[in-house]
Scaffold this active site. Sequence first.
Site, PDB file in Angstrom:
ATOM      1  CB  THR A 190     -12.023   2.330  10.516  1.00  0.00           C
ATOM      2  OG1 THR A 190     -11.051   2.059   9.496  1.00  0.00           O
ATOM      3  CG2 THR A 190     -11.607   1.654  11.792  1.00  0.00           C
ATOM      4  CE1 TYR A 203      -1.585   2.248   6.234  1.00  0.00           C
ATOM      5  CE2 TYR A 203      -1.552  -0.106   5.766  1.00  0.00           C
ATOM      6  CZ  TYR A 203      -1.940   0.951   6.569  1.00  0.00           C
ATOM      7  OH  TYR A 203      -2.689   0.714   7.704  1.00  0.00           O
ATOM      8  CG  LEU A 223      -0.846  -1.489  -9.248  1.00  0.00           C
ATOM      9  CD1 LEU A 223      -1.142  -2.023 -10.641  1.00  0.00           C
ATOM     10  CD2 LEU A 223      -0.456  -2.620  -8.295  1.00  0.00           C
ATOM     11  CG  LEU A 224       6.625   1.477  -7.040  1.00  0.00           C
ATOM     12  CD1 LEU A 224       6.464   2.594  -6.016  1.00  0.00           C
ATOM     13  CD2 LEU A 224       7.737   0.526  -6.602  1.00  0.00           C
ATOM     14  CG  ASN A 260      -4.587   5.807  15.785  1.00  0.00           C
ATOM     15  OD1 ASN A 260      -4.858   4.663  15.413  1.00  0.00           O
ATOM     16  ND2 ASN A 260      -5.345   6.849  15.435  1.00  0.00           N
ATOM     17  NE  ARG A 287     -11.947  10.666  10.072  1.00  0.00           N
ATOM     18  CZ  ARG A 287     -11.319   9.973   9.134  1.00  0.00           C
ATOM     19  NH1 ARG A 287     -11.434   8.667   9.102  1.00  0.00           N
ATOM     20  NH2 ARG A 287     -10.575  10.578   8.225  1.00  0.00           N
ATOM     21  N   GLY A 288     -12.442   6.755  14.251  1.00  0.00           N
ATOM     22  CA  GLY A 288     -11.879   5.431  13.965  1.00  0.00           C
ATOM     23  C   GLY A 288     -11.166   4.833  15.168  1.00  0.00           C
ATOM     24  CG  ASN A 295      -2.049  -5.763   0.929  1.00  0.00           C
ATOM     25  OD1 ASN A 295      -2.308  -6.922   0.645  1.00  0.00           O
ATOM     26  ND2 ASN A 295      -2.505  -5.167   2.022  1.00  0.00           N
ATOM     27  CG  ASP A 353      -7.383  14.003  13.981  1.00  0.00           C
ATOM     28  OD1 ASP A 353      -7.150  14.370  12.804  1.00  0.00           O
ATOM     29  OD2 ASP A 353      -7.735  12.846  14.280  1.00  0.00           O
TER      30      ASP A 353
END
Length: 441
Positions: A381, A346, A290-291, A282, A215-216, A340, A236
């Site tokens: 997505t 991530y 938060l860490l 992908n 997907r996506g 972020n 997948d």
Amino acid sequence: MSDRYLALAQSPLGRQFFSALNLPAPPRLARELQAYGPQPLAGKTALVAGVPQARHRTTLEAALRGAGASLSGDKPALLLFDASGATGPAELKPLYAFFHERLAGLPGGTHVVVIGRAPASCDSAAEAAAAGALSGFVKSLAKEIGRKGATANLVTVADGAEAWLGGALRFLLSGHAAFVTGQTLPLTPPARSLKPGDCSRPLDGKTALVTGAARGIGAAIARSLAREGAHVIGVDRPQEEAALQGTLAAFDGKPLLLDVTAADAGERIAEAAGQLDLVVHNAGVTRDKLLRNMPEHFWDMVLGINLEAIVRINEQLLAGALAPQARMVCISSIGGIAGNAGQTNYAATKSGVISYVAALAAEVGKRGMAINAVAPGFIETQMTASIPPANRFFGRRMSALLQGGLPEDIAEAVTFLGAAPLSGGVNGVTLRVCGQNWLGA
Ligand code: NAP
């Protein structure tokens, strides 16, 4: 998830409302989702100008004609400026003059490409100053014209890479790159003497593998590669079997149910696929916290899928499962460029991908192969549907094109980077596909 602000801005009533209140209205992007074919720029008029010592004008004009563009006519929608011969900043005045007089009546959806030299390969510091100036110029121009759905990008051409200009223009001047703006695409000569092949069906007869294809973005990539002639194998997780079958059925793709973190994933891919011409990494996940609150398994999972699996699978495939001129494309993120809060895991994986492709490029280049990355911005997505509404609003609007992208925008960039006839001069590069999102710009 649909973008209601965008839908309203593009409706007949909404247009009046947005204009009366002077609200920023996201433009309609002229995306091209059909196959390249022999003449992807047919029906478009191009205007080419340059500094007096421009190095590539003849090549540019021949490439434009070859791609079907007309070089005479009113209101050109493709504007090219070759600044490659400027030996110092004073020689950039024609760049100012050319665009200054054309911006007032610029047609919506215009594509601008400026050509320069890579500053690092210039013969003098003054020449590097002129070459470097082009990046700031193009990034700013892209922000000025984005509200018209217009794009501006810079292509730098290293000595010996001129032959690859044609493929880059087919992408950047067409609707295949409608969400790519404010970027620099460096062209370098491949280490092995590759020659640009047939650009009209650039993946004909090739075997391509896409991870996370159910997907996506992965599903859009699989469709786009198949459209250009590739036989696609979609990977997948076993729990996505039905979705994966559904995606691949449309073009007779082959499913491979596999968790990319399996220690022998690369070997199982090689066994199922035979020799691969293109591998697209992908599959990716987010587990945001938060860490100080992040549990260890969030760290392990994101690092394992988004980065460790890519490195391990490539090591196994490079042992013999890749065709002599194979290409690899990894999916990064602008989150890896900007960082972020809540995404240390991530963002670490996505900046890791950028360094990984830059580092591996020389080694695979010597074998005639290439590896590049695409860094998506905000893309509509399932992954971004789970973002809190206020963040989603700003994620979409904080860009030159005032909107989020579609999975197809990423798929088009991957198809370009995965197809040697189009992008044989690109290796070790991360291309942002983000509508010039302000994050990390
Ligand atoms: P998505 O909708 O969540 O799709 C990702 C696919 O990868 C899913 O089918 C998922 O299966 C599969 N997958 C996850 N872990 C896997 C594993 N261990 N083995 C095999 N397959 C696995 O995500 P997306 O938005 O399309 O994102 C695709 C890529 O783009 C990711 O690398 C993401 O980080 C990157 N990206 C996305 C955005 C965006 O705005 N959407 C922005 C920047 C970068 P499950 O459903 O079973 O997990």
